[in-house]
Design a protein around this motif. Structure first.
Motif, PDB file in Angstrom:
ATOM      1  N   ILE A  75       0.838  -1.201   0.000  1.00 50.76           N
ATOM      2  CA  ILE A  75       0.000   0.000   0.000  1.00 50.76           C
ATOM      3  C   ILE A  75       0.872   1.250   0.000  1.00 50.76           C
ATOM      4  CG2 ILE A  75      -1.646   1.339   1.376  1.00 50.76           C
ATOM      5  CD1 ILE A  75      -2.922  -1.327   2.197  1.00 50.76           C
ATOM      6  N   TYR A  76       1.969   1.213   0.752  1.00 51.59           N
ATOM      7  CA  TYR A  76       2.886   2.362   0.761  1.00 51.59           C
ATOM      8  C   TYR A  76       3.518   2.558  -0.617  1.00 51.59           C
ATOM      9  CZ  TYR A  76       6.878   5.338   1.813  1.00 51.59           C
ATOM     10  OH  TYR A  76       7.787   6.366   1.806  1.00 51.59           O
ATOM     11  N   ASP A  77       3.967   1.473  -1.219  1.00 53.40           N
ATOM     12  CA  ASP A  77       4.679   1.556  -2.501  1.00 53.40           C
ATOM     13  C   ASP A  77       3.764   1.898  -3.671  1.00 53.40           C
ATOM     14  OD1 ASP A  77       7.111   0.966  -1.331  1.00 53.40           O
ATOM     15  OD2 ASP A  77       6.966  -1.193  -1.723  1.00 53.40           O
ATOM     16  N   THR A  78       2.570   1.326  -3.689  1.00 56.22           N
ATOM     17  CA  THR A  78       1.686   1.453  -4.854  1.00 56.22           C
ATOM     18  C   THR A  78       0.471   2.340  -4.611  1.00 56.22           C
ATOM     19  OG1 THR A  78       0.289  -0.450  -4.291  1.00 56.22           O
ATOM     20  CG2 THR A  78       2.332  -0.898  -5.505  1.00 56.22           C
ATOM     21  N   GLY A  79       0.154   2.606  -3.347  1.00 56.19           N
ATOM     22  CA  GLY A  79      -1.043   3.380  -3.033  1.00 56.19           C
ATOM     23  C   GLY A  79      -2.327   2.602  -3.228  1.00 56.19           C
ATOM     24  N   THR A  80      -2.234   1.291  -3.432  1.00 55.98           N
ATOM     25  CA  THR A  80      -3.399   0.495  -3.801  1.00 55.98           C
ATOM     26  C   THR A  80      -3.627  -0.662  -2.839  1.00 55.98           C
ATOM     27  OG1 THR A  80      -3.033   1.002  -6.137  1.00 55.98           O
ATOM     28  CG2 THR A  80      -4.438  -0.889  -5.646  1.00 55.98           C
ATOM     29  N   GLU A 112       2.990  10.655   0.906  1.00 54.28           N
ATOM     30  CA  GLU A 112       2.556  11.108  -0.419  1.00 54.28           C
ATOM     31  C   GLU A 112       1.040  11.008  -0.610  1.00 54.28           C
ATOM     32  OE1 GLU A 112       3.702  12.455  -3.043  1.00 54.28           O
ATOM     33  OE2 GLU A 112       5.882  12.379  -2.902  1.00 54.28           O
ATOM     34  N   GLN A 113       0.412   9.999  -0.048  1.00 55.22           N
ATOM     35  CA  GLN A 113      -0.992   9.704  -0.341  1.00 55.22           C
ATOM     36  C   GLN A 113      -1.946  10.597   0.458  1.00 55.22           C
ATOM     37  OE1 GLN A 113      -1.730   5.339  -0.377  1.00 55.22           O
ATOM     38  NE2 GLN A 113       0.490   5.141  -0.199  1.00 55.22           N
ATOM     39  N   SER A 114      -2.953  11.126  -0.245  1.00 55.55           N
ATOM     40  CA  SER A 114      -3.973  11.937   0.415  1.00 55.55           C
ATOM     41  C   SER A 114      -4.983  11.071   1.158  1.00 55.55           C
ATOM     42  CB  SER A 114      -4.718  12.791  -0.614  1.00 55.55           C
ATOM     43  OG  SER A 114      -3.841  13.680  -1.258  1.00 55.55           O
ATOM     44  N   PHE A 115      -5.082   9.821   0.732  1.00 56.80           N
ATOM     45  CA  PHE A 115      -5.983   8.867   1.372  1.00 56.80           C
ATOM     46  C   PHE A 115      -5.236   7.549   1.538  1.00 56.80           C
ATOM     47  CE2 PHE A 115      -8.563  11.842  -1.041  1.00 56.80           C
ATOM     48  CZ  PHE A 115      -9.521  12.230  -0.112  1.00 56.80           C
ATOM     49  N   LEU A 116      -5.608   6.802   2.553  1.00 55.48           N
ATOM     50  CA  LEU A 116      -5.002   5.492   2.795  1.00 55.48           C
ATOM     51  C   LEU A 116      -6.093   4.428   2.833  1.00 55.48           C
ATOM     52  CD1 LEU A 116      -2.427   6.510   5.556  1.00 55.48           C
ATOM     53  CD2 LEU A 116      -1.910   5.898   3.196  1.00 55.48           C
ATOM     54  N   PRO A 117      -6.192   3.594   1.785  1.00 54.57           N
ATOM     55  CA  PRO A 117      -5.370   3.614   0.569  1.00 54.57           C
ATOM     56  C   PRO A 117      -5.853   4.667  -0.420  1.00 54.57           C
ATOM     57  CG  PRO A 117      -6.949   1.820   0.443  1.00 54.57           C
ATOM     58  CD  PRO A 117      -7.126   2.434   1.803  1.00 54.57           C
ATOM     59  N   GLN A 118      -4.946   5.118  -1.279  1.00 61.35           N
ATOM     60  CA  GLN A 118      -5.279   6.103  -2.307  1.00 61.35           C
ATOM     61  C   GLN A 118      -6.208   5.510  -3.363  1.00 61.35           C
ATOM     62  OE1 GLN A 118      -3.719   9.172  -2.060  1.00 61.35           O
ATOM     63  NE2 GLN A 118      -4.632  10.134  -3.843  1.00 61.35           N
ATOM     64  N   LYS A 119      -5.956   4.248  -3.733  1.00 60.48           N
ATOM     65  CA  LYS A 119      -6.809   3.554  -4.689  1.00 60.48           C
ATOM     66  C   LYS A 119      -7.255   2.237  -4.073  1.00 60.48           C
ATOM     67  CE  LYS A 119      -7.099   1.676  -9.374  1.00 60.48           C
ATOM     68  NZ  LYS A 119      -6.407   1.491 -10.693  1.00 60.48           N
ATOM     69  N   SER A 120      -8.550   1.970  -4.160  1.00 58.41           N
ATOM     70  CA  SER A 120      -9.109   0.752  -3.599  1.00 58.41           C
ATOM     71  C   SER A 120      -9.786  -0.049  -4.705  1.00 58.41           C
ATOM     72  CB  SER A 120     -10.138   1.080  -2.512  1.00 58.41           C
ATOM     73  OG  SER A 120      -9.600   1.972  -1.557  1.00 58.41           O
ATOM     74  N   ILE A 121      -9.465  -1.326  -4.778  1.00 61.06           N
ATOM     75  CA  ILE A 121     -10.144  -2.231  -5.706  1.00 61.06           C
ATOM     76  C   ILE A 121     -11.021  -3.142  -4.859  1.00 61.06           C
ATOM     77  CG2 ILE A 121      -9.865  -3.999  -7.471  1.00 61.06           C
ATOM     78  CD1 ILE A 121      -7.158  -2.789  -8.130  1.00 61.06           C
ATOM     79  N   SER A 222      13.538   9.000  -5.656  1.00 62.42           N
ATOM     80  CA  SER A 222      12.192   9.430  -6.011  1.00 62.42           C
ATOM     81  C   SER A 222      12.201  10.943  -6.120  1.00 62.42           C
ATOM     82  CB  SER A 222      11.158   8.982  -4.974  1.00 62.42           C
ATOM     83  OG  SER A 222      11.293   9.740  -3.801  1.00 62.42           O
ATOM     84  N   ASP A 223      11.143  11.495  -6.747  1.00 62.99           N
ATOM     85  CA  ASP A 223      11.063  12.943  -6.914  1.00 62.99           C
ATOM     86  C   ASP A 223      10.984  13.652  -5.572  1.00 62.99           C
ATOM     87  OD1 ASP A 223      11.149  12.594  -9.617  1.00 62.99           O
ATOM     88  OD2 ASP A 223       8.969  12.663  -9.876  1.00 62.99           O
ATOM     89  N   GLU A 224      10.387  13.001  -4.617  1.00 63.80           N
ATOM     90  CA  GLU A 224      10.230  13.619  -3.304  1.00 63.80           C
ATOM     91  C   GLU A 224      11.373  13.258  -2.358  1.00 63.80           C
ATOM     92  OE1 GLU A 224       7.872  15.747  -2.292  1.00 63.80           O
ATOM     93  OE2 GLU A 224       7.252  15.774  -4.376  1.00 63.80           O
ATOM     94  N   ALA A 225      12.360  12.496  -2.858  1.00 66.64           N
ATOM     95  CA  ALA A 225      13.458  12.020  -2.023  1.00 66.64           C
ATOM     96  C   ALA A 225      12.920  11.290  -0.800  1.00 66.64           C
ATOM     97  CB  ALA A 225      14.359  13.187  -1.599  1.00 66.64           C
ATOM     98  N   SER A 277       6.988   0.698   8.255  1.00 67.21           N
ATOM     99  CA  SER A 277       7.532   1.945   8.772  1.00 67.21           C
ATOM    100  C   SER A 277       8.333   2.668   7.695  1.00 67.21           C
ATOM    101  CB  SER A 277       8.429   1.661   9.982  1.00 67.21           C
ATOM    102  OG  SER A 277       7.676   1.024  11.006  1.00 67.21           O
ATOM    103  N   PHE A 278       8.212   3.990   7.658  1.00 69.63           N
ATOM    104  CA  PHE A 278       8.876   4.770   6.604  1.00 69.63           C
ATOM    105  C   PHE A 278       9.344   6.115   7.146  1.00 69.63           C
ATOM    106  CE2 PHE A 278       4.397   5.798   6.653  1.00 69.63           C
ATOM    107  CZ  PHE A 278       4.331   7.171   6.474  1.00 69.63           C
ATOM    108  N   LYS A 279      10.360   6.649   6.510  1.00 69.41           N
ATOM    109  CA  LYS A 279      10.847   7.985   6.833  1.00 69.41           C
ATOM    110  C   LYS A 279       9.864   8.981   6.235  1.00 69.41           C
ATOM    111  CE  LYS A 279      14.258  10.764   8.245  1.00 69.41           C
ATOM    112  NZ  LYS A 279      14.760  10.806   9.630  1.00 69.41           N
ATOM    113  N   ASP A 280       9.233   9.806   7.066  1.00 71.95           N
ATOM    114  CA  ASP A 280       8.164  10.663   6.550  1.00 71.95           C
ATOM    115  C   ASP A 280       8.696  11.904   5.844  1.00 71.95           C
ATOM    116  OD1 ASP A 280       8.396  12.941   8.439  1.00 71.95           O
ATOM    117  OD2 ASP A 280       7.751  11.483   9.941  1.00 71.95           O
ATOM    118  N   LEU A 281       7.808  12.558   5.068  1.00 70.62           N
ATOM    119  CA  LEU A 281       8.175  13.731   4.274  1.00 70.62           C
ATOM    120  C   LEU A 281       8.432  14.962   5.134  1.00 70.62           C
ATOM    121  CD1 LEU A 281       5.561  13.405   1.374  1.00 70.62           C
ATOM    122  CD2 LEU A 281       7.980  12.783   1.299  1.00 70.62           C
ATOM    123  N   ARG A 282       7.800  14.995   6.279  1.00 70.79           N
ATOM    124  CA  ARG A 282       7.905  16.179   7.130  1.00 70.79           C
ATOM    125  C   ARG A 282       9.272  16.260   7.800  1.00 70.79           C
ATOM    126  NH1 ARG A 282       3.869  18.377  11.873  1.00 70.79           N
ATOM    127  NH2 ARG A 282       2.760  19.222  10.102  1.00 70.79           N
ATOM    128  N   GLY A 283       9.849  15.130   8.117  1.00 67.15           N
ATOM    129  CA  GLY A 283      11.114  15.118   8.845  1.00 67.15           C
ATOM    130  C   GLY A 283      10.876  15.173  10.342  1.00 67.15           C
TER     131      GLY A 283
END
Length: 322
Positions: A75-80, A112-121, A222-225, A277-283
Motif C-alpha cells: 500500500i505504501y509503494d503502490t497506493g493500492t 505522499e498519499q492523500s488517502f489510505l489507501p489512495q486507490k481501492s479495488i 524518487s522525486d520527493e526524495a 515503517s517509513f521515513k516521513d516527508l515532514r522530517g
C-alpha cells in the motif's frame, strides 16, 4: 505447429504425383499455387498460437491484478489495496496533514498519499466509509465531482462519513475540495479512486499476522526524495480467523510508539494484518519523530462497523498529531 507441417507435407506429396505429368507452364502455375497455400496455412497456425498465448497472458495478468492484497508495504509503494469478495466494509483514512500538496513553501505532509489507501479495488456490494485523521481540519468527500451522487458532508477530525455502498461495477473518483489554499493555488487536488469489480477471490490475512517494524533506513530514489525504512518481522498471534475478514482499514501512527498502538488495536478486538515503517516527508517533528508506520487492521463478523469506528476514534485521539 507440427500438425500443420505433417498435413502440408502429405498434401505436397500427393500434389507432386499429379503435376509431374503436366507441361512446364502448367507446372509453374500449380507449384506457385501450392506454395501460396502452404504459406497461408503456416501463417494461420502461427497466428493461432500467438493469439492464444496473448489471451492466456491477458487472462493471467487480469487474475494477478485482482488477487487480494492489503500488505502495508505494498500500500505504501503502490497506493493500492485490493480486497477480496469476503470483505464487506472498507474504512479509508484521511491521514494527518493530507491537505498539503507538493511544492508548498513548507512541506507538511507525512506521506505522499492523500488517502489510505489512495486507490481501492473492491468487490461489488462493498460498503466504503471515509474516516478523517487530519487533526484540526475539516474535509468533504464528493464522488465523481457530483454532490448528488455522494456527499459526505463536513468531516471534522476523528469523524466518519456516511457509508457509500458500491453496487455498480466501474471506476469512481472522489475528491476532498476543502484543502489548504496554498496547495489549491499550485494545482494540488486531494483525490482518490475506487474501482469496483466482480471479485471471485477471497482475502486472507498475511501469514501469522506478520507485523513489520523499522530496523534501518534505506534511501530509494524518487522525486520527493522519500526515504523508506528497511524492515524486520515479528509474529503476532492472530485474533481473527484468516477466512473471517469482513472489515479492513489502514491507520498511520508514529513508529516510535508502534508497540503501544499495536497493543491498543489488539485490545479493541482488531487483528493486525501487517505494518510498514517509513521515513516521513515532514522530517523530525516534536512528538511524532521522523518515522511513521502504516498499520493495516482487519476485523471479523463479530465486530460491527460502528464498534470499529468507535475504537478508531479512541485510538486516534491518543495520537500526538496536531
Amino acid at each position: 505447429m507440427l500438425d500443420v507441417f505433417y498435413v502440408t507435407h502429405d498434401l505436397a506429396k500427393q500434389m507432386y504425383k499429379k503435376i509431374i505429368t503436366l507441361d512446364k507452364g502448367n507446372k509453374t502455375i500449380v507449384l506457385s499455387g501450392i506454395f501460396v497455400f502452404i504459406l497461408t496455412l503456416a501463417l494461420i497456425s502461427s497466428n493461432y498460437h500467438i493469439n492464444n498465448d496473448f489471451i492466456a497472458f491477458a487472462t493471467t495478468l487480469n487474475n494477478t491484478q485482482t488477487q487480494p492484497n492489503i500488505n502495508a508495504k505494498s500500500i505504501y509503494d503502490t497506493g493500492t489495496a485490493v480486497l477480496g469478495s469476503n470483505v464487506k466494509n472498507l474504512i479509508i483514512l484521511i491521514p494527518d496533514e493530507a491537505h498539503h500538496g507538493n511544492g508548498e513553501a513548507k512541506e507538511n505532509r507525512f506521506i505522499e498519499q492523500s488517502f489510505l489507501p489512495q486507490k481501492s479495488i473492491i468487490n461489488k456490494g462493498t460498503k466504503v466509509i471515509w474516516f478523517s485523521g487530519d487533526v484540526s481540519h475539516e474535509h468533504q468527500i464528493i464522488l465523481n465531482n457530483d454532490q448528488s451522487l455522494f456527499d459526505s458532508g463536513t468531516l471534522p477530525e476523528f469523524t466518519e462519513s456516511n457509508p457509500m455502498v458500491f453496487n455498480t461495477v466501474g471506476n469512481f473518483g472522489y475528491i476532498s475540495p476543502d484543502i489548504d489554499q496554498e496547495a489549491v493555488q499550485k494545482g494540488f487536488v486531494m483525490k482518490g479512486d475506487v474501482k469496483v469489480i466482480d471479485q471471485s477471490n477471497v482475502l486472507n490475512s498475511s501469514a501469522n499476522n506478520t507485523v513489520i517494524g523499522s530496523s534501518a533506513i534505506t534511501t530509494p530514489s524518487s522525486d520527493e526524495a522519500t526515504q523508506a525504512a528497511a524492515t524486520t518481522t515479528t509474529t503476532l498471534s492472530p485474533a481473527t480467523s484468516n477466512n473471517n475478514i469482513e472489515t479492513v482499514g489502514v491507520f498511520m501512527v508514529p513508529t516510535k510508539d508502534i508497540d503501544e498502538y499495536v497493543q491498543d488495536f489488539k485490545n479493541n478486538g482488531f487483528s493486525i494484518d501487517s505494518t510498514y515503517s517509513f521515513k516521513d516527508l515532514r522530517g523530525l517533528a516534536r512528538d511524532t519523530g521522523s518515522e511513521q508506520t502504516l498499520l493495516v487492521w482487519t476485523a471479523g463478523p463479530t465486530m460491527t462497523v460502528d464498534t470499529a469506528i468507535s475504537a478508531l476514534k479512541d485510538i486516534g485521539e491518543k495520537l500526538p498529531y496536531k
